[in-house]
Design a protein around this motif. Sequence first.
Motif, PDB file in Angstrom:
ATOM      1  N   HIS A 169     -13.844   1.297  -3.618  1.00 28.61           N
ATOM      2  CA  HIS A 169     -12.581   1.393  -4.330  1.00 28.61           C
ATOM      3  C   HIS A 169     -11.640   0.337  -3.775  1.00 28.61           C
ATOM      4  N   GLY A 170     -10.595   0.028  -4.532  1.00 26.55           N
ATOM      5  CA  GLY A 170      -9.669  -1.023  -4.133  1.00 26.55           C
ATOM      6  C   GLY A 170      -8.646  -0.530  -3.138  1.00 26.55           C
ATOM      7  N   GLY A 171      -7.418  -0.395  -3.585  1.00 27.37           N
ATOM      8  CA  GLY A 171      -6.373   0.067  -2.689  1.00 27.37           C
ATOM      9  C   GLY A 171      -5.004  -0.176  -3.289  1.00 27.37           C
ATOM     10  N   LEU A 172      -3.989   0.319  -2.596  1.00 24.92           N
ATOM     11  CA  LEU A 172      -2.602   0.154  -3.011  1.00 24.92           C
ATOM     12  C   LEU A 172      -2.040  -1.107  -2.368  1.00 24.92           C
ATOM     13  N   PRO A 173      -1.473  -2.033  -3.146  1.00 27.65           N
ATOM     14  CA  PRO A 173      -0.885  -3.239  -2.549  1.00 27.65           C
ATOM     15  C   PRO A 173       0.211  -2.886  -1.552  1.00 27.65           C
ATOM     16  N   VAL A 174       0.147  -3.497  -0.388  1.00 29.28           N
ATOM     17  CA  VAL A 174       1.077  -3.186   0.691  1.00 29.28           C
ATOM     18  C   VAL A 174       1.297  -4.443   1.519  1.00 29.28           C
ATOM     19  N   ARG A 175       2.436  -4.511   2.190  1.00 31.10           N
ATOM     20  CA  ARG A 175       2.732  -5.612   3.102  1.00 31.10           C
ATOM     21  C   ARG A 175       3.099  -5.030   4.457  1.00 31.10           C
ATOM     22  N   MET A 176       2.554  -5.620   5.503  1.00 30.15           N
ATOM     23  CA  MET A 176       2.890  -5.219   6.862  1.00 30.15           C
ATOM     24  C   MET A 176       3.973  -6.151   7.395  1.00 30.15           C
ATOM     25  N   VAL A 177       4.843  -5.593   8.239  1.00 26.62           N
ATOM     26  CA  VAL A 177       5.975  -6.350   8.770  1.00 26.62           C
ATOM     27  C   VAL A 177       6.011  -6.177  10.283  1.00 26.62           C
ATOM     28  N   ASP A 178       6.240  -7.280  10.990  1.00 26.56           N
ATOM     29  CA  ASP A 178       6.357  -7.272  12.448  1.00 26.56           C
ATOM     30  C   ASP A 178       7.519  -8.180  12.838  1.00 26.56           C
ATOM     31  N   LEU A 179       8.163  -7.874  13.965  1.00 19.70           N
ATOM     32  CA  LEU A 179       9.322  -8.655  14.387  1.00 19.70           C
ATOM     33  C   LEU A 179       8.958 -10.107  14.663  1.00 19.70           C
ATOM     34  N   ALA A 180       7.794 -10.336  15.248  1.00 24.49           N
ATOM     35  CA  ALA A 180       7.394 -11.699  15.594  1.00 24.49           C
ATOM     36  C   ALA A 180       6.673 -12.397  14.450  1.00 24.49           C
ATOM     37  N   ALA A 181       5.821 -11.673  13.740  1.00 21.16           N
ATOM     38  CA  ALA A 181       4.988 -12.290  12.699  1.00 21.16           C
ATOM     39  C   ALA A 181       5.665 -12.335  11.344  1.00 21.16           C
ATOM     40  N   GLY A 182       6.744 -11.585  11.160  1.00 29.60           N
ATOM     41  CA  GLY A 182       7.368 -11.518   9.848  1.00 29.60           C
ATOM     42  C   GLY A 182       6.579 -10.614   8.921  1.00 29.60           C
ATOM     43  N   ALA A 183       6.544 -10.958   7.645  1.00 31.96           N
ATOM     44  CA  ALA A 183       5.841 -10.153   6.649  1.00 31.96           C
ATOM     45  C   ALA A 183       4.496 -10.788   6.325  1.00 31.96           C
ATOM     46  N   SER A 184       3.507  -9.944   6.141  1.00 30.38           N
ATOM     47  CA  SER A 184       2.175 -10.422   5.781  1.00 30.38           C
ATOM     48  C   SER A 184       2.113 -10.703   4.289  1.00 30.38           C
ATOM     49  N   GLY A 185       0.993 -11.265   3.870  1.00 34.81           N
ATOM     50  CA  GLY A 185       0.734 -11.368   2.443  1.00 34.81           C
ATOM     51  C   GLY A 185       0.333 -10.009   1.895  1.00 34.81           C
ATOM     52  N   GLU A 186      -0.107  -9.991   0.659  1.00 28.73           N
ATOM     53  CA  GLU A 186      -0.486  -8.721   0.045  1.00 28.73           C
ATOM     54  C   GLU A 186      -1.792  -8.210   0.647  1.00 28.73           C
ATOM     55  N   LEU A 187      -1.727  -7.009   1.223  1.00 27.72           N
ATOM     56  CA  LEU A 187      -2.895  -6.320   1.757  1.00 27.72           C
ATOM     57  C   LEU A 187      -3.134  -5.071   0.921  1.00 27.72           C
ATOM     58  N   LEU A 188      -4.129  -4.288   1.294  1.00 23.56           N
ATOM     59  CA  LEU A 188      -4.484  -3.087   0.539  1.00 23.56           C
ATOM     60  C   LEU A 188      -4.513  -1.881   1.465  1.00 23.56           C
ATOM     61  N   LEU A 189      -3.854  -0.822   1.024  1.00 27.15           N
ATOM     62  CA  LEU A 189      -3.874   0.459   1.725  1.00 27.15           C
ATOM     63  C   LEU A 189      -4.871   1.366   1.022  1.00 27.15           C
TER      64      LEU A 189
END
Length: 262
Positions: A169-189
């Motif tokens: 199965h695929g997943g729900l589009p999600v973005r992870m955020v970190d103070l040093a790395a900023g925001a990620s691209g589109e990932l899947l939950l």
Amino acid sequence: MVLYDPAAAHQRDSKPARPPACAGAVVPYGVEPIINAVPLNAIAPRPRRAAPVLALAIIPEEPACLRERILPALGLRKDLPVHFVDRKRVTDTDLHAHQNRFRLPADGVLRRLRPILTAAELDAANLLHDPLPKSSRRQLEQEDLTADDAADHQETGKKVRKKSQGMVHGGLPVRMVDLAAGASGELLLSRWSSSSGTIVKGGGYMDFIRRCSFKEHDVVDIWAFKQRELRLFGKTMVHESHLHLFIVKRESTQTQQQSRKE
């Protein structure tokens, strides 16, 4: 002279003996006493004491930089509802390139992340229904293997054993955020059907995780927020955003709270 009568002697011997009467009580002869008793199986069992419900952990304070820096940098409203998901210790599998995923605590996903998602979003993340018990999952996998083996046996005439595979199965589009790395691209939950573990995966995950401020054995807090679309008179006033997971190292959170108090 007394004659012996066998019939009378037999009748006398077969007659039950008269029970002795107690003083002041009249006991009728030949009447069985009434016992005031209830069968054991007719007694209602005592209600079992319910197990104590574990209290939820105290929700920590929001990071000080969340509304002043993070939300504006992502193009989101400052007054956006932010939800604490859970706290976890980063493991080697969260950082390993072979695993290529970040695992979320199951309790936080069920108690605090699922309630903020819509039915369509839950379905996309495979979180709409409660996970099956291990015994049921094994039974379904065994039935699938048996059906596959029977089909292969009919086609080739030989019994072929296939390896069990999890549901794709695929997943729900999600973005992870970190103070040093900023925001990620589109990932899947998504939640795995085999182990019921909820993970964040996708292309670009390792590039993001290498830039993050946390490392193995660090304790991090996970916050979730998502901006919903707002339309007024057919015009979009607020745009819809991805679900964001803000991963904050615990030491960084404590330092920010102390600085804010000072």
